[in-house]
Design a protein around this motif. Structure first.
Motif, mmCIF file in Angstrom:
data_model
loop_
_atom_site.group_PDB
_atom_site.id
_atom_site.type_symbol
_atom_site.label_atom_id
_atom_site.label_comp_id
_atom_site.label_asym_id
_atom_site.label_seq_id
_atom_site.Cartn_x
_atom_site.Cartn_y
_atom_site.Cartn_z
ATOM 1 N N LYS A 93 -10.001 2.284 -3.613
ATOM 2 C CA LYS A 93 -11.095 3.265 -3.607
ATOM 3 C C LYS A 93 -10.636 4.567 -2.973
ATOM 4 C CE LYS A 93 -15.622 4.240 -3.916
ATOM 5 N NZ LYS A 93 -16.393 4.239 -5.177
ATOM 6 N N GLU A 94 -9.959 4.464 -1.858
ATOM 7 C CA GLU A 94 -9.483 5.652 -1.135
ATOM 8 C C GLU A 94 -8.469 6.435 -1.963
ATOM 9 O OE1 GLU A 94 -6.953 6.644 2.946
ATOM 10 O OE2 GLU A 94 -8.016 4.728 2.748
ATOM 11 N N GLU A 95 -7.674 5.714 -2.754
ATOM 12 C CA GLU A 95 -6.650 6.368 -3.564
ATOM 13 C C GLU A 95 -7.217 6.970 -4.851
ATOM 14 O OE1 GLU A 95 -3.200 6.845 -2.891
ATOM 15 O OE2 GLU A 95 -4.161 6.484 -0.946
ATOM 16 N N GLY A 96 -8.489 6.721 -5.139
ATOM 17 C CA GLY A 96 -9.124 7.337 -6.310
ATOM 18 C C GLY A 96 -9.014 6.537 -7.589
ATOM 19 N N ALA A 97 -8.606 5.250 -7.489
ATOM 20 C CA ALA A 97 -8.597 4.402 -8.684
ATOM 21 C C ALA A 97 -10.028 4.225 -9.179
ATOM 22 C CB ALA A 97 -7.971 3.050 -8.363
ATOM 23 N N ILE A 98 -10.201 4.063 -10.497
ATOM 24 C CA ILE A 98 -11.560 3.920 -11.042
ATOM 25 C C ILE A 98 -11.916 2.463 -11.345
ATOM 26 C CG2 ILE A 98 -11.552 6.250 -11.992
ATOM 27 C CD1 ILE A 98 -11.035 5.000 -14.753
ATOM 28 N N GLY A 99 -10.921 1.578 -11.268
ATOM 29 C CA GLY A 99 -11.160 0.162 -11.505
ATOM 30 C C GLY A 99 -9.852 -0.591 -11.435
ATOM 31 N N PHE A 106 0.833 -1.206 0.000
ATOM 32 C CA PHE A 106 0.000 0.000 0.000
ATOM 33 C C PHE A 106 0.871 1.262 0.000
ATOM 34 C CE2 PHE A 106 -3.822 -2.206 2.254
ATOM 35 C CZ PHE A 106 -4.069 -2.927 1.090
ATOM 36 N N ALA A 107 1.899 1.289 0.831
ATOM 37 C CA ALA A 107 2.746 2.485 0.950
ATOM 38 C C ALA A 107 3.446 2.794 -0.368
ATOM 39 C CB ALA A 107 3.763 2.283 2.068
ATOM 40 N N GLN A 108 3.826 1.756 -1.097
ATOM 41 C CA GLN A 108 4.554 1.943 -2.347
ATOM 42 C C GLN A 108 3.727 2.679 -3.392
ATOM 43 O OE1 GLN A 108 5.914 -1.752 -3.995
ATOM 44 N NE2 GLN A 108 6.658 -0.825 -5.897
ATOM 45 N N TYR A 109 2.406 2.464 -3.378
ATOM 46 C CA TYR A 109 1.564 3.031 -4.438
ATOM 47 C C TYR A 109 0.658 4.160 -3.949
ATOM 48 C CZ TYR A 109 3.156 -1.052 -6.974
ATOM 49 O OH TYR A 109 3.943 -1.991 -7.578
ATOM 50 N N LYS A 110 0.822 4.566 -2.727
ATOM 51 C CA LYS A 110 -0.001 5.652 -2.198
ATOM 52 C C LYS A 110 0.247 6.932 -2.979
ATOM 53 C CE LYS A 110 -1.543 7.542 2.217
ATOM 54 N NZ LYS A 110 -2.915 7.060 1.986
ATOM 55 N N GLY A 111 -0.848 7.576 -3.400
ATOM 56 C CA GLY A 111 -0.757 8.828 -4.142
ATOM 57 C C GLY A 111 -0.484 8.668 -5.625
ATOM 58 N N LYS A 112 -0.487 7.432 -6.142
ATOM 59 C CA LYS A 112 -0.129 7.208 -7.544
ATOM 60 C C LYS A 112 -1.253 6.599 -8.382
ATOM 61 C CE LYS A 112 4.665 6.263 -6.163
ATOM 62 N NZ LYS A 112 5.761 5.248 -6.159
ATOM 63 N N LEU A 113 -2.439 6.434 -7.812
ATOM 64 C CA LEU A 113 -3.464 5.645 -8.494
ATOM 65 C C LEU A 113 -4.720 6.431 -8.854
ATOM 66 C CD1 LEU A 113 -3.223 2.436 -6.260
ATOM 67 C CD2 LEU A 113 -1.919 3.001 -8.329
ATOM 68 N N ALA A 131 -8.457 -9.029 0.386
ATOM 69 C CA ALA A 131 -9.085 -8.460 -0.806
ATOM 70 C C ALA A 131 -9.950 -7.258 -0.457
ATOM 71 C CB ALA A 131 -9.913 -9.511 -1.533
ATOM 72 N N GLY A 132 -10.663 -7.353 0.652
ATOM 73 C CA GLY A 132 -11.489 -6.225 1.068
ATOM 74 C C GLY A 132 -10.652 -5.013 1.430
ATOM 75 N N LYS A 133 -9.516 -5.247 2.071
ATOM 76 C CA LYS A 133 -8.623 -4.138 2.434
ATOM 77 C C LYS A 133 -8.006 -3.519 1.183
ATOM 78 C CE LYS A 133 -7.437 -6.223 6.887
ATOM 79 N NZ LYS A 133 -6.356 -6.807 7.712
ATOM 80 N N ARG A 134 -7.636 -4.339 0.219
ATOM 81 C CA ARG A 134 -7.071 -3.811 -1.024
ATOM 82 C C ARG A 134 -8.109 -3.009 -1.792
ATOM 83 N NH1 ARG A 134 -4.589 -8.266 -4.752
ATOM 84 N NH2 ARG A 134 -6.779 -8.887 -4.789
ATOM 85 N N ASP A 135 -9.341 -3.525 -1.844
ATOM 86 C CA ASP A 135 -10.416 -2.808 -2.511
ATOM 87 C C ASP A 135 -10.632 -1.441 -1.868
ATOM 88 O OD1 ASP A 135 -12.956 -3.060 -4.368
ATOM 89 O OD2 ASP A 135 -13.707 -2.371 -2.427
ATOM 90 N N ALA A 136 -10.631 -1.395 -0.539
ATOM 91 C CA ALA A 136 -10.813 -0.122 0.171
ATOM 92 C C ALA A 136 -9.652 0.826 -0.098
ATOM 93 C CB ALA A 136 -10.949 -0.388 1.673
ATOM 94 N N PHE A 137 -8.424 0.298 -0.162
ATOM 95 C CA PHE A 137 -7.256 1.138 -0.451
ATOM 96 C C PHE A 137 -7.356 1.742 -1.848
ATOM 97 C CE2 PHE A 137 -3.060 1.243 -2.540
ATOM 98 C CZ PHE A 137 -2.459 2.267 -1.808
#
Length: 534
Positions: A208-214, A139-146, A200-206
């Motif tokens: 979503k929080e990061e603004g990915a569209i899919g 999660f930390a590696q991709y924060k702010g990039k999605l 999987a639920g935690k990744r989905d929430a991450f």
């Protein structure tokens, strides 16, 4: 004068109507006649696949199949035809999916929707970013990039060279290799980590929080095959972002373009539907009564549900059709049995054998499993929970037979380590040696609906079938269609299943049982994963 009378008598006998003469036919020959000369197994399979199609648990497809299969059982004269419910979770279905690469060039992609993910609510367009997220540490590696991106969340695997033919039948030498007893010693244990099914639920929430569209995952097979299979979420839960699976060749292309900075862009239009009107999954049950109400019953089963792509033909429309055809054969042959014969079409198999587990818990035996566990988590812990408390049908159920390895010809049966049944099954196979069914293997096999019956001491068995292209191509994929079913093999399979059921239902004594476990054994150290986890 005497010679004249003898000649006259012989002439009269020769001209007597055939109905006045007593002609004896064996039950086996009557079964073979019905199963080969009057078979309806392919008509059954075609309706399940071509007309109804994919049968994801609690989808519109499985609801249609529930109604149709019950109607067929009643048409053939079976009794006590009904469905038994168990708590499953919300339903899901896909109406439409279109996935295109629009930059750096236009290209239609092969993709499948991931069950229990939402649709796009119209067409969405986003740049692809490769961000393999296998654990929370990523999660930390991709924060702010999605933000605004379509995220490729699995690492692209390299193309592997094929080492075997995609279609095969067991040779005599290969069949011989399947006849072994593997001593249970706990070697090769695969530790079970429940966190796998919460991540999987935690990744989905991450995302979503990061603004990915899919997001997208890569198909596990080459050749533009996709699955529409999704075991990421626990049963009853769903994601918040649209998720798709992309064919391996297309996925690798997108990953290469992203790595070289070409900024591939996808256009996705997914129309998915959730249904919370009935959260129960349903097993379909139907009986042929026995002549002795106190003698108990024998049982045959196959799972009726499938994943979302293809038409669920080999997995497991074939097994369901053969179980249904066995019921028709027995009814049409008019053979009476001492024990009743019950037929079951299971739901929720793809999510962890949930339908057969529910039946065992309701009728056969209970185990002290964590009440909060569900889906595969419940599946993986069930066989290790003690003590076993036998239920009302534990002593009544004399045998269970299962079909769930595609449409391949029956070549034998796995004895599940129950060596006492082996000479019995060898005798039962004798009339079918010329049809290719000869092998009785002491070996254990798992991953399908006989598992929980076996785990509580009921004699429960899975047949050995020719693999055909089941594992190499059709299993859970978009090409799992009627075309890949083998009619002659399925006629043979339904016929043998009917004969085994009649033999088990008429035997003087129930089949021998293995000792009932009272504590975990070395055999429990190796988990039998459900086929959805293969």
């Amino acid at each position: 004068m005497r010679r004249t009378l003898l000649a006259l008598t012989a002439a009269l006998l020769a001209s007597a109507p055939i109905a006045a003469q007593t002609i004896q036919t064996s039950p086996t020959d009557r079964v073979i006649d019905q199963g080969t000369n009057h078979s309806e197994v392919m008509r059954i399979a075609q309706y399940l696949t071509d007309v109804i199609g994919a049968r994801l648990t609690n989808s519109p497809g499985i609801r249609k199949a529930e109604d149709w299969t019950q109607a067929k059982f009643r048409e053939w004269g079976l009794v006590n035809v009904h469905k038994e419910g168990f708590e499953f979770g919300r339903g899901w279905s896909n109406e439409k999916l279109a996935v295109r690469m629009v930059a750096p060039r236009p290209l239609q992609l092969v993709a499948a929707p991931l069950p229990w993910t939402p649709g796009t609510n119209g067409t969405i367009t986003g740049e692809v970013v490769l961000a393999p997220i296998a654990d929370e540490a990523a999660f930390a590696q991709y924060k702010g990039k999605l933000k605004g991106k379509v995220v490729l969340i699995t690492e692209p695997r390299e193309l592997e060279e094929a080492t075997e033919a995609p279609f095969k039948r067991w040779s005599v030498e290969e069949m011989a290799k399947r006849d072994f007893y593997e001593l249970p010693n706990g070697d090769g244990e695969r530790p079970f980590n429940p966190a796998r099914y919460t991540f999987a639920g935690k990744r989905d929430a991450f995302l979503k929080e990061e603004g990915a569209i899919g997001y997208a995952i890569m198909s596990s097979r080459n050749g533009k095959l996709v699955h529409g299979q999704n075991s990421q979420f626990q049963v009853g839960q769903s994601g918040t972002l649209p998720g798709i699976e992309i064919a391996a060749e297309d996925y690798r292309r997108l990953a290469r373009l992203a790595k070289m900075g070409a900024k591939p862009t996808l256009e996705i239009d997914a129309v998915n539907h959730f249904d919370d009107s009935d959260t129960k999954g349903y097993n379909i049950l139907a009986d042929i009564p026995g002549t002795d109400p106190k003698a108990g019953y024998v049982m045959a089963g196959a799972h009726l549900d499938s994943w979302a792509m293809g038409d669920g033909a080999a997995d497991n429309g074939a097994g369901s059709a053969m179980v249904m055809e066995a019921a028709r054969i027995i009814r049409a042959s008019g053979i009476k049995t001492k024990r009743a014969i019950r037929f079951a079409l299971w739901a929720g198999e793809e999510q962890g054998l949930l339908g057969s587990m529910a039946y065992v818990e309701a009728h056969i035996a209970k185990r002290p499993v964590d009440a909060g566990a569900s889906g595969i988590v419940r599946y993986m812990t069930w066989s290790r929970a003690f003590p076993i408390t036998p239920g009302q049908d534990h002593a009544k159920l004399a045998a269970y037979f299962n079909l769930d390895n595609g449409s391949g010809k029956i070549r034998g049966i796995y004895a599940q380590g129950n060596t006492a049944v082996m000479p019995i099954f060898e005798q039962w196979f004798t009339p079918f040696h010329a049809m290719g069914a000869t092998q009785v293997s002491a070996r254990r096999t798992g991953s399908t609906d006989h598992v929980f019956f076996d785990a509580v001491g009921v004699p429960a068995f899975q047949f050995i079938q020719d693999p055909l292209d089941y594992g190499s191509m059709v299993h859970h994929t978009d090409v799992d269609t009627f075309d890949h079913l083998k009619a002659d093999d399925m006629r043979q399979g339904a016929t043998i299943l009917a004969a085994f059921l009649i033999n088990a239902a008429n035997s003087d004594q129930p089949l021998p049982r293995a000792p009932l476990a009272t504590a975990p054994t070395p055999a429990d150290q190796f988990y039998n994963f459900p086929e959805s986890a293969h």
